[in-house]
Structure formats: C-alpha cells, structure tokens
Design an enzyme around this catalytic site. Structure first.
Site, mmCIF file in Angstrom:
data_model
loop_
_atom_site.group_PDB
_atom_site.id
_atom_site.type_symbol
_atom_site.label_atom_id
_atom_site.label_comp_id
_atom_site.label_asym_id
_atom_site.label_seq_id
_atom_site.Cartn_x
_atom_site.Cartn_y
_atom_site.Cartn_z
ATOM 1 N N ARG A 104 -41.090 -19.462 -24.698
ATOM 2 C CA ARG A 104 -42.277 -18.880 -25.324
ATOM 3 C C ARG A 104 -43.351 -19.953 -25.501
ATOM 4 O O ARG A 104 -43.119 -20.965 -26.147
ATOM 5 C CB ARG A 104 -41.921 -18.265 -26.675
ATOM 6 N N THR A 108 -49.887 -19.254 -26.926
ATOM 7 C CA THR A 108 -50.137 -17.838 -26.644
ATOM 8 C C THR A 108 -49.006 -16.937 -27.134
ATOM 9 O O THR A 108 -49.174 -15.728 -27.234
ATOM 10 C CB THR A 108 -50.306 -17.619 -25.129
ATOM 11 N N ASP A 200 -28.131 -15.252 -34.081
ATOM 12 C CA ASP A 200 -28.615 -15.759 -32.796
ATOM 13 C C ASP A 200 -27.460 -15.741 -31.799
ATOM 14 O O ASP A 200 -26.504 -16.513 -31.919
ATOM 15 C CB ASP A 200 -29.149 -17.181 -32.963
ATOM 16 N N ASP A 203 -26.707 -19.156 -29.992
ATOM 17 C CA ASP A 203 -26.055 -20.155 -30.829
ATOM 18 C C ASP A 203 -24.595 -19.792 -31.075
ATOM 19 O O ASP A 203 -23.711 -20.656 -31.035
ATOM 20 C CB ASP A 203 -26.783 -20.268 -32.176
#
Length: 209
Positions: A104, A108, A200, A203
C-alpha cells in the site's frame, strides 16, 4: 453483479472456529488454513468442464471422463495467500501457480504491484485468486485488475473471511468475478480489521508480529 458463495459445510465451519481462537498456535493455524482451502476448492471446482476419453481397465475398454482443456491456475496474493496454496494443490496437483505481491502506497493508500509472476498460458486457465482476508477489498480488487491486464478472463476470488465492505468493493470494481468465502463477518473496525475475524492472518500463519 457477481455471485457471493458462503460455505456452510460443517467441517469448514468447525475448522474456521478453531482458527478464530487466539490460543491456536502457528502450526495448527497453518494446517487448518490448508485443510479449509482444500475443502473450499472441492466445491469451487464443481462446474469444471469434462471430456470423454477411452481407457482400458483390467477388465475391458470403457468410455470415461476427465477434465477438459487447460486446467487451473492458483494465484496467491503475497504473503498470506501462500497459506492457501498447498491445500488446493493437494487436491489439484496439475494446477500451475503464479504469485502477485502488493503493497500500500503510504501517500495515496492505493495498492501497488511489486511482484507478478504468472504461468505463460494464464489466459487459458481458470484462475483461483487466493487471499485469506477480504477486508477493505482494495488489494483483491487491484490483484484482479492486474490479472485482467494480462488477459485473464475466468477469475474466481477465494477468501477465508470477508467483511461486507470488501465484498462491496470487489463487486463494484469487478462484477464479473465470483467470490467464494468460508465465513462472512459483520464489519471492519477503525483499524481495517475484520470483526470478529481472526486477527492478522499473515502474522498468525508465519509466526510474526
């Protein structure tokens, strides 16, 4: 509008419940994700085309059916999508495997492709794009877009858990791509995590923090 398939098979539901438990360790989490992926693949491939061939059994020659034409390609979104590959391959060993890596952009907030390696005949195959968590839908939507730019026409998005926000985003951007999930949760929290979710996935899969 694309279809959303939520699996309610008792084995999938049971294994997903174990994955949600915060006390489930990395080894068991990894194994459960692989097992659920295999069970999902069994249902997702129910409509694959068949063709008739002749084989000779120990008794006689006979007409029977096998998969027709090019088979599947499995494309995990790195890194958590890797945890879904082995289970599917154990069921469909002839499948070819590609990889898509995204990050990411901090300015933006849009997904950027940093790695994409696909089978050379990817456009002739049914593509299972796999990623455990469909949260905002940004990464999955971007990955589908990258596949389409490479002439992929038959794409199925396969996720472990989804939030309504992610489903809405993918359906809006790609109304031709069906979505298959093992569980549909209620919403995203302020940090973009699926609630109640399982934390997550990357993870927990790889034992990182």
């Amino acid at each position: 509008m694309s279809a959303v398939h939520v699996f309610d098979h008792p084995l999938i539901t049971h294994k997903l419940s174990l994955m949600r438990d915060k006390n489930t360790g990395t080894k068991e989490f990894r194994q459960l994700l692989s097992e659920i992926s295999m069970l999902m693949a069994y249902e997702i491939t129910r409509d694959l085309p068949l063709e008739t061939i002749e084989v000779e059994t120990p008794i006689c020659k006979t007409q029977t059916k096998v998969l027709s034409g090019k088979k599947l390609a499995i494309v995990p979104i790195l890194r958590a999508g890797l945890g879904m590959v082995d289970g599917i391959v154990s069921l469909i060993p002839a499948a070819k495997i590609g990889h898509i890596g995204l990050y990411r952009d901090p300015n933006t907030l849009e997904p950027v492709e940093y790695y994409c390696k696909l089978p050379s005949d990817i456009e002739e195959r049914t593509v299972l794009l796999v990623d455990p968590m469909l949260a905002t839908g940004g990464s999955s939507s971007a990955a589908i877009g990258f596949l389409k730019k490479r002439n992929c026409h038959n794409i199925r998005l396969v996720c472990l858990l989804a939030a309504p926000e992610g489903i809405e985003r993918v359906q809006k951007d790609h109304p031709d791509v069906d979505i298959f999930v093992a569980g549909m949760d209620s919403h995203l929290n302020e940090h973009g995590y699926i609630v109640p979710g399982l934390g997550d996935a990357g993870d927990r899969l790889f034992g990182t923090k």
